[in-house]
Each structure stands twice: as C-alpha cells, then as structure tokens.
Design a protein around this motif. Structure first.
Motif, short mmCIF file in Angstrom:
data_model
loop_
_atom_site.label_atom_id
_atom_site.label_comp_id
_atom_site.label_asym_id
_atom_site.label_seq_id
_atom_site.Cartn_x
_atom_site.Cartn_y
_atom_site.Cartn_z
N ALA A 29 0.82 -1.21 0.00
CA ALA A 29 0.00 0.00 0.00
C ALA A 29 0.86 1.26 0.00
N VAL A 30 2.17 1.10 0.17
CA VAL A 30 3.09 2.24 0.29
C VAL A 30 4.02 2.25 -0.92
N ILE A 31 4.21 3.42 -1.49
CA ILE A 31 5.10 3.58 -2.64
C ILE A 31 5.98 4.80 -2.43
N GLU A 32 7.18 4.77 -2.97
CA GLU A 32 8.08 5.91 -2.84
C GLU A 32 8.21 6.62 -4.18
N GLU A 33 8.07 7.93 -4.16
CA GLU A 33 8.18 8.76 -5.36
C GLU A 33 9.07 9.95 -5.05
N ILE A 71 0.87 7.05 0.38
CA ILE A 71 -0.23 6.10 0.30
C ILE A 71 -1.30 6.76 -0.56
N PHE A 72 -2.37 6.03 -0.87
CA PHE A 72 -3.44 6.59 -1.70
C PHE A 72 -4.75 6.61 -0.93
N ILE A 73 -5.34 7.82 -0.87
CA ILE A 73 -6.68 7.96 -0.29
C ILE A 73 -7.70 7.73 -1.40
N ALA A 74 -8.67 6.87 -1.14
CA ALA A 74 -9.65 6.48 -2.16
C ALA A 74 -11.01 7.13 -1.88
N PHE A 88 -1.01 10.66 -0.86
CA PHE A 88 -0.98 11.33 0.44
C PHE A 88 0.37 11.03 1.07
N GLU A 89 1.18 12.08 1.26
CA GLU A 89 2.54 11.88 1.77
C GLU A 89 2.53 11.49 3.24
N ILE A 90 3.39 10.53 3.58
CA ILE A 90 3.50 10.03 4.96
C ILE A 90 4.98 9.81 5.29
N ARG A 91 5.21 9.25 6.47
CA ARG A 91 6.52 8.71 6.84
C ARG A 91 6.29 7.29 7.36
N ASN A 102 -3.57 -1.98 -1.42
CA ASN A 102 -2.69 -2.70 -2.35
C ASN A 102 -2.55 -1.91 -3.65
N ASN A 103 -1.74 -2.46 -4.57
CA ASN A 103 -1.57 -1.91 -5.92
C ASN A 103 -1.02 -0.48 -5.95
N ALA A 104 -0.27 -0.07 -4.93
CA ALA A 104 0.30 1.29 -4.92
C ALA A 104 1.26 1.48 -6.09
N TYR A 105 1.99 0.42 -6.44
CA TYR A 105 2.94 0.53 -7.55
C TYR A 105 2.20 0.82 -8.86
#
Length: 410
Positions: free
Chosen positions: A334-338, A344-347, A363-366, A392-395
């Motif tokens: 659920a977490v991706i780095e850019e 993460i993604f808010i739906a 949505f930026e997190i740590r 899931n599917n963050a990539y």
C-alpha cells in the motif's frame, strides 16, 4: 557673406547634435523593453516547476477498479514489534558435535560411511588393524585364567584360615595375589571396552582381528579425513559427526542494541543461500562478553521448525522483536516511494450522473516499523475523517499517475 556661412554651419551642427540625442534615447528604450520581456519570460519559466510539484490524482472507472482487485478500507492499528537487526550463522552446541578418533593406532582397513550419511550412536564408521590388538587380547585371556585359579586358591585358603588349619601369612599372600590379578583383569577389560570390543567374547576365545571405530553420537557425517591403508595415530581425528537436530541461530548484536535484547524474545531470520526462506525462533541465551572486532555480543536462539536444509555454518540475517506496540499500519504493497518520499493513496468513490468512478489521491507520509509485510504509518498531517485508503496496488497507481502527468505535459 562670411556671416551667412557661419550661421549655416551653426544650424547644421545643432541639427546633428539633436539627431544623436534622439538616437540614444530610442536605443535605451529598446534595451529596457527587451530586459522587461526577458524578465517576464524568466518568471513564467520559473513558475512552471511549482505546478509540477503537486502529484495528480488517479481516476479509475469502477470496472477497472474492480478488475485490478484494489482493496480499500479505513486505516487500522496493528501490534508491531520494535526490531533489532543482527547477522550471524547457524551453529550446533559442542555436545552435539564429535570428532571421532582412534584409541589405538592402526592402519585403516575399511571405511563404512561417506560424507552426508546419517549415523546412529555406536554405529561402526571404519575398521583398523594392528598387531598390538592380538597381544592385548592374549594378555587379557592369560590374566583372566590366572584370576580364575587365584580365586579358587583364595577361597580354599580362606576356609583353612577360618578353620585355623592354615597360617595367616599364607592366606594374606593368596589374598594379595588374587586382588592384584583382579585389578589387572579389570584394566584389560576397560581397555577392550574403549576399543569397542566385548571382553566376554574374548574370554571365550573369539578374538577380534580388527578394531571398530564407532560414532559417539547420532547425527550426520560432516567430514571424512582418512583414506584406505592410512596409518592413524592414537587420538587422531578420523571423522566429524554433527547432530543437526540441535542446530540453532547464533547472531551478533552490536553494542548500541544490547539493552533491547532479552531472553524469550521472538526472532525471525532468512538464509542467504536459500531464497524465500523465513524461519522463526526464540532467544534462550544472551552473551555476557564482548567480541572486540566488531564490538558485539553473541545471542543464541532455538529454531521453532527445523527443516532438513539447515546446516551449521550457514550465513543468516535475523530480526529480533523487542516489544509490541499498537500503531497505524498498512500492508507494504500500500506504500510507494516517489522522488524519495513515501506515499499512500486515499480512495474516494465519485458518482457522475449514472457512472461511478474512483479517485485515488496520493498522500505523503513517513514510515516506521516494518514486520511480516506490514508497515507503520506516520502522518505529516491528519488524515481526513473516515478516509478510505488503498491497501494494495500502490505501484500500479503511481505508474498511472505518472502516465497522466506525462500526457498532461504534452
């Protein structure tokens, strides 16, 4: 006439000066206009990157959303442990490793095992031959025969002494001879047992021609270090036997993490030589002495479910769980780095007339603790109330977002 000429020259000079002044002013105005134009262009150019910094949302139709199997839910709290990472190798306690030696020197006449064979305690691994073997057995038989004679003589002298028929001196001499030979026989029997020979068989005249070399423990043959016909000195190592049933994890914990590690803590580890391996265990011993290079201590952990491919000496990478804490968490997918930042993604489900779409907004997190496929989520700003988050599917979503930005840029 001369005066007219002077007046004409003055008029022409005045016209020339005025023309030069007007030309300079026009050139100055043109340069100023060009500077202003370039400055304006520069400001417009510098403004564009700021527009690119904001990551765009991804919009999916409900059909595509469902076909991708995207799971959404409110963020949950999960008990995750603090982790201490440590490297080491698999080891076996010294009582479950054996170097098999020859008690009596001799030549190797046969070898019954090869490396990797499973053996039982007392199983014969090889045979040795030596002329001294016959002499030892012969000396034992002679000593045992003398003992039988002296035993009967001792019983007879004892009865005579008790009946006051024989002198005490004769009885004492017989007793001394009997006890001396008795000790000699016991010494021979002990020596025969050390050679893994049965004294009762030797007493009955069935002499051994070869010395059996047997395993003192059950396990597997790790090394065979002798050859056929080789002479082996007493106490020379011939075989290495290891009982892999008692293999355990030996990890090195650095000084900065020692205070976190205790007995009975759970741990997991992977084998560098076995891709995809993930085994668990529990710490049963924490070392009390530093290794100086590197400055670390040994910790030992019992492995929960031992598998057949665990071999002492294998390099391992371990994670020790130092304590559980309830924290906001999501699956790793659920977490991706850019651009070096985790998202993460808010739906959000959007209804447009009769159609349903899903908007997924980065949505930026740590991130914090990672354990068993889950990641601790730390928020830089509060999450919207009852917000749904993609599990899931963050990539895939970040790839779609990048495609959208590229298309928008064109």
């Amino acid at each position: 006439m001369k005066n007219d000429m002077k007046i004409t020259i003055k008029i022409l000079f005045t016209i020339l000066v005025i023309s030069l002044l007007i030309g300079c002013n026009n050139a100055s105005d043109s340069e100023n206009n060009r500077d202003e134009s370039e400055s304006s262009k520069k400001e417009n150019t510098e403004a564009k990157p700021e527009e690119k910094q904001a990551l765009r949302s991804v919009h999916l139709s409900e059909l595509k959303f469902n076909s991708l199997g995207i799971k959404v839910d409110t963020i949950t709290k999960k008990a995750l442990s603090g982790i201490v990472e440590a490297n080491g190798q698999l080891e076996v306690p010294p009582q479950y490793e054996a170097t098999v030696t020859a008690i009596l020197g001799g030549n190797v006449s046969s070898i019954k095992v090869i490396e990797g064979d499973e053996v039982k305690k007392g199983q014969t691994l090889a045979y040795l031959s030596h002329p001294d073997l016959t002499r030892i057995q012969s000396d034992y038989i002679n000593a045992f025969s003398r003992l039988e004679f002296l035993e009967k003589d001792f019983e007879r002298q004892k009865r005579l002494y008790e009946a006051e028929v024989a002198s005490g001196k004769n009885f004492q001499q017989t007793q001394s001879d009997y006890q001396s030979v008795q000790g000699e026989v016991r010494a021979y029997e002990s020596q025969l047992r050390q050679l893994n020979l049965d004294p009762s068989r030797v007493r009955n005249g069935n002499l051994y021609e070869l010395i059996p070399v047997v395993s003192p423990i059950a396990g597997y043959i790790e090394k065979v270090v002798v050859q056929m016909g080789q002479y082996v000195d007493p106490q020379t190592g011939m075989f290495m036997v290891v009982d892999n049933e008692h293999v355990h994890a030996d990890l090195m914990v650095f000084e900065k993490d020692i205070y976190k590690v205790k007995e009975e803590q759970k741990m997991s580890f992977t084998l560098e030589s076995v891709p995809g391996s993930n085994l668990t265990g529990e710490i049963y011993s924490v070392g009390k002495q530093f290794e100086q290079n590197p400055k670390a201590i040994h910790i030992h952990a019992e492995i929960d479910d031992k598998v057949g491919y665990l071999i002492p000496g294998m390099y391992i990478k371990g994670k020790i769980r130092t304590g559980e804490e309830l924290v906001p968490a999501l699956p790793e997918e659920a977490v991706i780095e850019e651009e070096g930042k985790p998202y993460i993604f808010i739906a959000q489900k959007i209804r447009e007339e009769e159609k349903v779409k899903w908007e997924l907004k980065p949505f930026e997190i740590r991130t914090g603790i990672t354990e068993d496929g889950w990641v601790e989520i730390k928020f830089l700003e509060p999450l919207p109330k009852d917000a749904l988050v993609a599990y899931n599917n963050a990539y895939y979503l970040i790839s779609e977002m990048q495609k959208s930005e590229t298309s928008h840029g064109h």
